[in-house]
Design a protein around this motif. Structure first.
Motif, mmCIF file in Angstrom:
data_model
loop_
_atom_site.group_PDB
_atom_site.id
_atom_site.type_symbol
_atom_site.label_atom_id
_atom_site.label_comp_id
_atom_site.label_asym_id
_atom_site.label_seq_id
_atom_site.Cartn_x
_atom_site.Cartn_y
_atom_site.Cartn_z
ATOM 1 N N SER A 1 -38.564 -5.488 32.871
ATOM 2 C CA SER A 1 -38.141 -4.189 32.326
ATOM 3 C C SER A 1 -36.992 -4.261 31.334
ATOM 4 C CB SER A 1 -37.714 -3.271 33.473
ATOM 5 O OG SER A 1 -36.499 -3.749 34.039
ATOM 6 N N ASP A 2 -36.331 -5.404 31.252
ATOM 7 C CA ASP A 2 -35.127 -5.574 30.439
ATOM 8 C C ASP A 2 -33.951 -4.753 30.953
ATOM 9 O OD1 ASP A 2 -35.924 -7.532 28.700
ATOM 10 O OD2 ASP A 2 -36.583 -6.145 27.138
ATOM 11 N N VAL A 3 -34.023 -4.248 32.191
ATOM 12 C CA VAL A 3 -32.913 -3.519 32.789
ATOM 13 C C VAL A 3 -32.163 -4.491 33.692
ATOM 14 C CG1 VAL A 3 -32.240 -1.631 34.330
ATOM 15 C CG2 VAL A 3 -34.092 -1.303 32.679
ATOM 16 N N GLU A 4 -30.872 -4.668 33.425
ATOM 17 C CA GLU A 4 -30.045 -5.577 34.217
ATOM 18 C C GLU A 4 -29.353 -4.793 35.332
ATOM 19 O OE1 GLU A 4 -26.794 -9.114 33.504
ATOM 20 O OE2 GLU A 4 -26.856 -7.467 32.068
ATOM 21 N N ILE A 5 -29.647 -5.187 36.569
ATOM 22 C CA ILE A 5 -29.033 -4.583 37.744
ATOM 23 C C ILE A 5 -28.267 -5.681 38.465
ATOM 24 C CG2 ILE A 5 -29.457 -3.406 39.936
ATOM 25 C CD1 ILE A 5 -32.128 -2.396 38.664
ATOM 26 N N ILE A 6 -26.999 -5.410 38.751
ATOM 27 C CA ILE A 6 -26.134 -6.395 39.388
ATOM 28 C C ILE A 6 -25.605 -5.812 40.695
ATOM 29 C CG2 ILE A 6 -24.007 -7.761 39.144
ATOM 30 C CD1 ILE A 6 -26.164 -8.574 37.132
ATOM 31 N N VAL A 7 -25.591 -6.638 41.744
ATOM 32 C CA VAL A 7 -25.026 -6.256 43.037
ATOM 33 C C VAL A 7 -23.835 -7.171 43.295
ATOM 34 C CG1 VAL A 7 -25.427 -6.076 45.526
ATOM 35 C CG2 VAL A 7 -27.276 -5.527 43.916
ATOM 36 N N VAL A 8 -22.672 -6.570 43.565
ATOM 37 C CA VAL A 8 -21.446 -7.334 43.816
ATOM 38 C C VAL A 8 -20.807 -6.812 45.092
ATOM 39 C CG1 VAL A 8 -19.136 -7.922 42.963
ATOM 40 C CG2 VAL A 8 -21.040 -7.715 41.346
ATOM 41 N N THR A 9 -20.467 -7.733 46.000
ATOM 42 C CA THR A 9 -19.687 -7.359 47.172
ATOM 43 C C THR A 9 -18.351 -8.086 47.106
ATOM 44 O OG1 THR A 9 -20.413 -9.128 48.665
ATOM 45 C CG2 THR A 9 -21.798 -7.141 48.560
ATOM 46 N N GLY B 1 -25.875 -4.968 31.409
ATOM 47 C CA GLY B 1 -26.840 -4.175 30.661
ATOM 48 C C GLY B 1 -27.154 -4.839 29.347
ATOM 49 N N ASN B 2 -28.268 -4.482 28.812
ATOM 50 C CA ASN B 2 -28.718 -5.080 27.563
ATOM 51 C C ASN B 2 -28.326 -4.206 26.387
ATOM 52 O OD1 ASN B 2 -30.161 -7.331 28.772
ATOM 53 N ND2 ASN B 2 -31.431 -5.745 29.679
ATOM 54 N N GLY C 1 -27.483 -1.022 31.857
ATOM 55 C CA GLY C 1 -27.253 -1.761 33.091
ATOM 56 C C GLY C 1 -26.861 -0.860 34.249
ATOM 57 N N VAL C 2 -26.973 -1.439 35.461
ATOM 58 C CA VAL C 2 -26.581 -0.742 36.684
ATOM 59 C C VAL C 2 -25.825 -1.740 37.555
ATOM 60 C CG1 VAL C 2 -27.360 0.527 38.721
ATOM 61 C CG2 VAL C 2 -28.660 0.701 36.580
ATOM 62 N N GLU D 1 -29.927 -11.842 50.620
ATOM 63 C CA GLU D 1 -29.323 -12.244 49.353
ATOM 64 C C GLU D 1 -30.362 -12.890 48.438
ATOM 65 O OE1 GLU D 1 -25.470 -14.727 47.639
ATOM 66 O OE2 GLU D 1 -25.765 -14.568 49.798
ATOM 67 N N LEU D 2 -31.174 -13.776 48.981
ATOM 68 C CA LEU D 2 -32.220 -14.426 48.183
ATOM 69 C C LEU D 2 -33.254 -13.421 47.692
ATOM 70 C CD1 LEU D 2 -32.737 -17.700 50.250
ATOM 71 C CD2 LEU D 2 -31.656 -17.480 47.998
ATOM 72 N N ASN D 3 -33.640 -12.472 48.556
ATOM 73 C CA ASN D 3 -34.608 -11.443 48.136
ATOM 74 C C ASN D 3 -34.054 -10.582 47.008
ATOM 75 O OD1 ASN D 3 -36.752 -12.130 49.797
ATOM 76 N ND2 ASN D 3 -36.029 -10.856 51.481
ATOM 77 N N ILE D 4 -32.808 -10.167 47.140
ATOM 78 C CA ILE D 4 -32.197 -9.338 46.095
ATOM 79 C C ILE D 4 -32.134 -10.102 44.780
ATOM 80 C CG2 ILE D 4 -30.007 -8.309 45.327
ATOM 81 C CD1 ILE D 4 -29.623 -7.366 48.255
ATOM 82 N N GLU D 5 -31.695 -11.352 44.827
ATOM 83 C CA GLU D 5 -31.627 -12.162 43.605
ATOM 84 C C GLU D 5 -33.004 -12.269 42.959
ATOM 85 O OE1 GLU D 5 -29.861 -15.972 44.400
ATOM 86 O OE2 GLU D 5 -27.950 -15.072 44.988
ATOM 87 N N ARG D 6 -34.019 -12.527 43.770
ATOM 88 C CA ARG D 6 -35.383 -12.668 43.256
ATOM 89 C C ARG D 6 -35.872 -11.367 42.635
ATOM 90 N NH1 ARG D 6 -39.852 -11.321 45.676
ATOM 91 N NH2 ARG D 6 -38.893 -11.227 47.747
ATOM 92 N N TRP D 7 -35.653 -10.250 43.345
ATOM 93 C CA TRP D 7 -36.081 -8.942 42.820
ATOM 94 C C TRP D 7 -35.425 -8.657 41.479
ATOM 95 C CZ3 TRP D 7 -34.657 -5.536 47.635
ATOM 96 C CH2 TRP D 7 -35.589 -5.742 48.654
ATOM 97 N N LEU D 8 -34.103 -8.834 41.436
ATOM 98 C CA LEU D 8 -33.373 -8.438 40.233
ATOM 99 C C LEU D 8 -33.728 -9.298 39.037
ATOM 100 C CD1 LEU D 8 -29.902 -7.447 41.714
ATOM 101 C CD2 LEU D 8 -31.931 -6.032 41.305
ATOM 102 N N LEU D 9 -33.946 -10.588 39.267
ATOM 103 C CA LEU D 9 -34.380 -11.450 38.161
ATOM 104 C C LEU D 9 -35.765 -11.038 37.665
ATOM 105 C CD1 LEU D 9 -33.164 -14.952 39.376
ATOM 106 C CD2 LEU D 9 -32.359 -13.691 37.367
ATOM 107 N N GLU D 10 -36.655 -10.764 38.590
ATOM 108 C CA GLU D 10 -38.011 -10.358 38.222
ATOM 109 C C GLU D 10 -38.014 -9.020 37.489
ATOM 110 O OE1 GLU D 10 -41.935 -10.799 37.618
ATOM 111 O OE2 GLU D 10 -40.630 -12.298 38.538
ATOM 112 N N PHE D 11 -37.242 -8.071 37.983
ATOM 113 C CA PHE D 11 -37.228 -6.755 37.344
ATOM 114 C C PHE D 11 -36.579 -6.803 35.969
ATOM 115 C CE2 PHE D 11 -37.676 -5.313 41.814
ATOM 116 C CZ PHE D 11 -38.988 -4.885 41.661
ATOM 117 N N GLU D 12 -35.559 -7.627 35.830
ATOM 118 C CA GLU D 12 -34.956 -7.746 34.497
ATOM 119 C C GLU D 12 -35.959 -8.364 33.526
ATOM 120 O OE1 GLU D 12 -31.030 -9.356 32.122
ATOM 121 O OE2 GLU D 12 -31.256 -9.865 34.232
ATOM 122 N N LYS D 13 -36.690 -9.358 34.008
ATOM 123 C CA LYS D 13 -37.690 -9.997 33.164
ATOM 124 C C LYS D 13 -38.771 -9.003 32.731
ATOM 125 C CE LYS D 13 -38.931 -13.799 35.047
ATOM 126 N NZ LYS D 13 -39.712 -14.808 35.809
#
Length: 149
Positions: free
Chosen positions: A25-33, A62-63, A69-70, A11-23
């Protein structure tokens, strides 16, 4: 992770990846369970596709104005998952999302590796839709080794 599927580390790795990638690439990716679609008011008789679209639109994933967004949605007890794409990608990218689901996420789920399936699926989504690569943070390992020495 409302369904408590992910390990704390994943969970921490995914959060870190997604924040970094959004920063980057400006692409917002969200994971929801979630545990089940039934657990949400107004979702009775809704398919995972309809629920994912509603979730995507309600939270404005998405922006704007790109709508790029994804959303990766996993409904654990319903045994369903969905990758929802913003309109920016068009229908021609649905096959890419389906390939990630069929070749990466679902095979892991079938063997009971839910957390790994979500991690691997998230990595594939980032690679495919943000056009970036997830790599192991060797720089942080080097810093940690230097501190420990």
């Amino acid at each position: 992770d409302h369904a408590d599927i992910l390990t704390t580390e994943d969970e921490l790795n995914i959060e870190r990846w997604l924040l970094e990638f959004e920063k980057q690439s400006d692409v917002e990716i969200i994971v929801v369970t979630i545990n089940s679609l039934v657990g949400y008011k107004g979702t009775r008789n809704l398919s995972i596709e309809t629920f994912a679209t509603a979730l995507f639109n309600t939270y404005g994933i998405g922006n704007m104005p790109n709508n790029d967004g994804v959303l990766l949605l996993i409904s654990k007890d319903d045994r369903e998952a969905r990758i929802e794409l913003g309109k920016h990608y068009g229908a021609n990218r649905d096959d890419d999302a389906s390939r990630i689901m069929q070749k990466i996420i679902i095979p892991q789920f079938k063997t009971g590796n839910y957390s790994e399936g979500i991690v691997d699926g998230t990595e594939a989504i980032v690679n495919e839709f943000a056009e970036m690569r997830v790599t192991f943070p060797w720089r942080l390992v080097g810093i940690a080794l230097a501190v420990l020495s």
